[in-house]
Design a protein around this motif. Structure first.
Motif, mmCIF file in Angstrom:
data_model
loop_
_atom_site.group_PDB
_atom_site.id
_atom_site.type_symbol
_atom_site.label_atom_id
_atom_site.label_comp_id
_atom_site.label_asym_id
_atom_site.label_seq_id
_atom_site.Cartn_x
_atom_site.Cartn_y
_atom_site.Cartn_z
ATOM 1 N N GLU A 52 0.813 -1.218 0.000
ATOM 2 C CA GLU A 52 0.000 0.000 0.000
ATOM 3 C C GLU A 52 0.846 1.268 0.000
ATOM 4 O OE1 GLU A 52 -3.425 0.087 2.538
ATOM 5 O OE2 GLU A 52 -3.863 -2.037 2.145
ATOM 6 N N LEU B 96 -2.791 2.364 12.457
ATOM 7 C CA LEU B 96 -3.623 1.698 13.470
ATOM 8 C C LEU B 96 -3.348 0.195 13.500
ATOM 9 C CD1 LEU B 96 -7.050 3.519 12.989
ATOM 10 C CD2 LEU B 96 -5.454 3.755 14.902
ATOM 11 N N GLU B 97 -3.287 -0.431 12.328
ATOM 12 C CA GLU B 97 -3.008 -1.870 12.248
ATOM 13 C C GLU B 97 -1.620 -2.190 12.797
ATOM 14 O OE1 GLU B 97 -3.725 -3.555 8.355
ATOM 15 O OE2 GLU B 97 -5.462 -2.254 8.084
ATOM 16 N N ARG C 161 -5.204 9.100 4.901
ATOM 17 C CA ARG C 161 -6.163 8.102 5.401
ATOM 18 C C ARG C 161 -5.584 6.697 5.303
ATOM 19 N NH1 ARG C 161 -9.481 11.769 3.074
ATOM 20 N NH2 ARG C 161 -9.600 10.719 1.065
ATOM 21 N N THR C 162 -4.992 6.389 4.158
ATOM 22 C CA THR C 162 -4.389 5.066 3.969
ATOM 23 C C THR C 162 -3.300 4.825 5.000
ATOM 24 O OG1 THR C 162 -4.867 5.070 1.594
ATOM 25 C CG2 THR C 162 -3.110 3.590 2.346
ATOM 26 N N ASN D 91 -4.729 4.378 8.530
ATOM 27 C CA ASN D 91 -5.279 3.033 8.744
ATOM 28 C C ASN D 91 -4.167 2.006 8.953
ATOM 29 O OD1 ASN D 91 -7.919 3.937 8.532
ATOM 30 N ND2 ASN D 91 -8.043 3.492 6.355
#
Length: 156
Positions: free
Chosen positions: A58, A135-136, A128-129, A132
């Motif tokens: 990503e 967080l993971e 945003r990517t 996220n």
């Protein structure tokens, strides 16, 4: 947004890719080292390796969208740490050593993501990517911290 600003953002993203590659390398070695003796730890390491693959994939996309060239290798410090980590598995408890190295790699990745996620040159979608993924990655870091505590309690 200046080109220099964009270059700084791409450097930050590439640092994340390189650190995630370091982590993936640790997990691959750990899986090979404990698969036969500790299937539970091996399963955790497989999940962590998959998480690092996701980060690399990503964030590579984010670098390309920003017009940059994605990092293709891990960091020099990750390479050096990997060598010392292997030495520790020979001398001591391999499970504790692998989890300790993994915990440190997750911490480095979290710090790199935190330093980059709010960079002005990143698009809203990139933030945003990355948010996220952060967080993971924090969850992975917590998992490694818990696993390390469990292993240390087992072997006082």
């Amino acid at each position: 947004m200046g080109t220099d600003n964009n270059g700084q953002a791409v450097r930050g993203l590439n640092q994340i890719i390189s650190i995630a590659r370091d982590g993936h390398g640790i997990y691959a070695k750990a899986i090979a080292g404990v698969q036969a003796t500790n299937p539970t730890l091996s399963a955790l390491m497989m999940r962590m390796a998959a998480s690092k693959t996701k980060v690399v994939t990503e964030v590579t996309t984010l670098v390309r969208r920003a017009g940059g060239q994605p990092a293709l290798h891990g960091t020099l410090s990750g390479h050096v740490r990997g060598g010392f980590g292997w030495f520790g598995t020979v001398l001591g408890d391999a499970g504790i050593q692998y989890v300790s190295e993994s915990h440190a790699a997750e911490a480095r990745l979290v710090r790199a993501m935190e330093a980059t996620v709010h960079h002005r040159a990143l698009s809203g979608q990139a933030r945003r990517t990355l948010g996220n993924l952060l967080l993971e990655t924090r969850l992975c870091w917590d998992d490694m911290r818990q696993q390390l505590a469990t292993l240390r309690e087992r072997d006082p």
